[in-house]
Design a protein around this motif. Structure first.
Motif, mmCIF file in Angstrom:
data_model
loop_
_atom_site.group_PDB
_atom_site.id
_atom_site.type_symbol
_atom_site.label_atom_id
_atom_site.label_comp_id
_atom_site.label_asym_id
_atom_site.label_seq_id
_atom_site.Cartn_x
_atom_site.Cartn_y
_atom_site.Cartn_z
ATOM 1 N N VAL A 21 -18.403 -1.295 -38.334
ATOM 2 C CA VAL A 21 -17.028 -1.339 -37.866
ATOM 3 C C VAL A 21 -16.133 -1.073 -39.076
ATOM 4 O O VAL A 21 -16.124 -1.841 -40.037
ATOM 5 N N SER A 23 -12.503 -0.462 -40.891
ATOM 6 C CA SER A 23 -11.109 -0.870 -40.801
ATOM 7 C C SER A 23 -10.354 -0.235 -41.966
ATOM 8 O O SER A 23 -10.766 -0.349 -43.121
ATOM 9 N N SER A 26 -3.213 1.153 -41.589
ATOM 10 C CA SER A 26 -2.581 2.060 -40.641
ATOM 11 C C SER A 26 -1.241 2.536 -41.162
ATOM 12 O O SER A 26 -0.828 2.197 -42.272
ATOM 13 N N PRO A 32 -4.029 -2.487 -38.838
ATOM 14 C CA PRO A 32 -5.100 -1.609 -39.321
ATOM 15 C C PRO A 32 -5.868 -0.990 -38.154
ATOM 16 O O PRO A 32 -6.044 -1.608 -37.107
ATOM 17 N N LEU A 33 -6.333 0.238 -38.361
ATOM 18 C CA LEU A 33 -7.187 0.897 -37.387
ATOM 19 C C LEU A 33 -8.598 0.362 -37.585
ATOM 20 O O LEU A 33 -9.119 0.370 -38.708
ATOM 21 N N THR A 34 -9.221 -0.112 -36.533
ATOM 22 C CA THR A 34 -10.562 -0.685 -36.595
ATOM 23 C C THR A 34 -11.400 -0.052 -35.497
ATOM 24 O O THR A 34 -11.061 -0.175 -34.316
ATOM 25 N N LYS A 60 -7.937 8.747 -37.538
ATOM 26 C CA LYS A 60 -8.839 7.995 -38.409
ATOM 27 C C LYS A 60 -9.072 8.754 -39.712
ATOM 28 O O LYS A 60 -8.993 8.182 -40.797
ATOM 29 N N LEU A 70 -11.169 1.077 -47.777
ATOM 30 C CA LEU A 70 -11.433 0.551 -46.443
ATOM 31 C C LEU A 70 -12.265 -0.722 -46.521
ATOM 32 O O LEU A 70 -12.781 -1.077 -47.575
ATOM 33 N N SER A 71 -12.376 -1.351 -45.382
ATOM 34 C CA SER A 71 -13.339 -2.434 -45.178
ATOM 35 C C SER A 71 -14.307 -1.955 -44.121
ATOM 36 O O SER A 71 -13.921 -1.238 -43.185
ATOM 37 N N CYS A 73 -17.669 -3.465 -41.836
ATOM 38 C CA CYS A 73 -18.459 -4.644 -41.484
ATOM 39 C C CYS A 73 -19.627 -4.251 -40.581
ATOM 40 O O CYS A 73 -19.468 -3.457 -39.656
ATOM 41 N N THR A 85 -19.986 -7.354 -45.110
ATOM 42 C CA THR A 85 -18.749 -6.597 -45.178
ATOM 43 C C THR A 85 -18.658 -5.961 -46.551
ATOM 44 O O THR A 85 -18.898 -6.613 -47.558
#
Length: 146
Positions: A21, A23, A26, A32-34, A60, A70-71, A73, A85
């Protein structure tokens, strides 16, 4: 009670074909877009995944290129629950990935012949459907509830 995974446990877990996933920060006043993505990871290396450049996925791609970080997970939805993560920096954005690069990721989730077909169809598209992102892990978070 949970415990933090060791580096070896964390890297082995991330190398398995879970759904990641993503993130990313944004634009404007939106959160944020996830979104879920397929990815590849070799222990000790960088994380790679691809996005599209058309329609909803174009946002995206644009956000990733603008933010540059980014992150990401990855979790195990069944007991024992575990997650990793990655907070990372985008170090590459290949707008013309090879069919082999795309098939290497898609092949973790699809039968080999199907993955190869998707990769060849999409990378052969003159409009450049995929962008292959490479992310350098900067920080790790993990938990093992086992």
């Amino acid at each position: 009670m949970s415990r933090t995974m060791t580096a070896a446990e964390r890297e082995d877990f991330l190398a398995q074909p879970h759904i990641g996933v993503l993130s990313v920060a944004s634009d404007g006043d939106r959160p944020p877009l996830t979104v879920p993505v397929w990815y590849a990871y070799q222990p000790g290396g960088n994380l790679t995944f691809f996005t599209g450049t058309q329609g909803r996925t174009a946002r995206k791609t644009a956000l990733l290129e603008r933010a540059g970080r980014l992150s990401f997970c990855v979790q195990s939805p069944e007991p024992p629950y575990r997650y990793v993560t990655v907070e990372g920096t985008v170090v590459g954005a290949d707008r013309s990935p090879s069919a082999e690069d795309v098939a290497a990721i898609a092949g973790r989730y699809l039968p080999e012949d199907v993955a190869r077909g998707v990769a060849e169809e999409e990378t052969g598209n003159a409009s450049g459907t995929f962008v292959l992102f490479t992310v350098r892990p900067d920080r790790w978070l993990s938990a093992d509830f086992g």
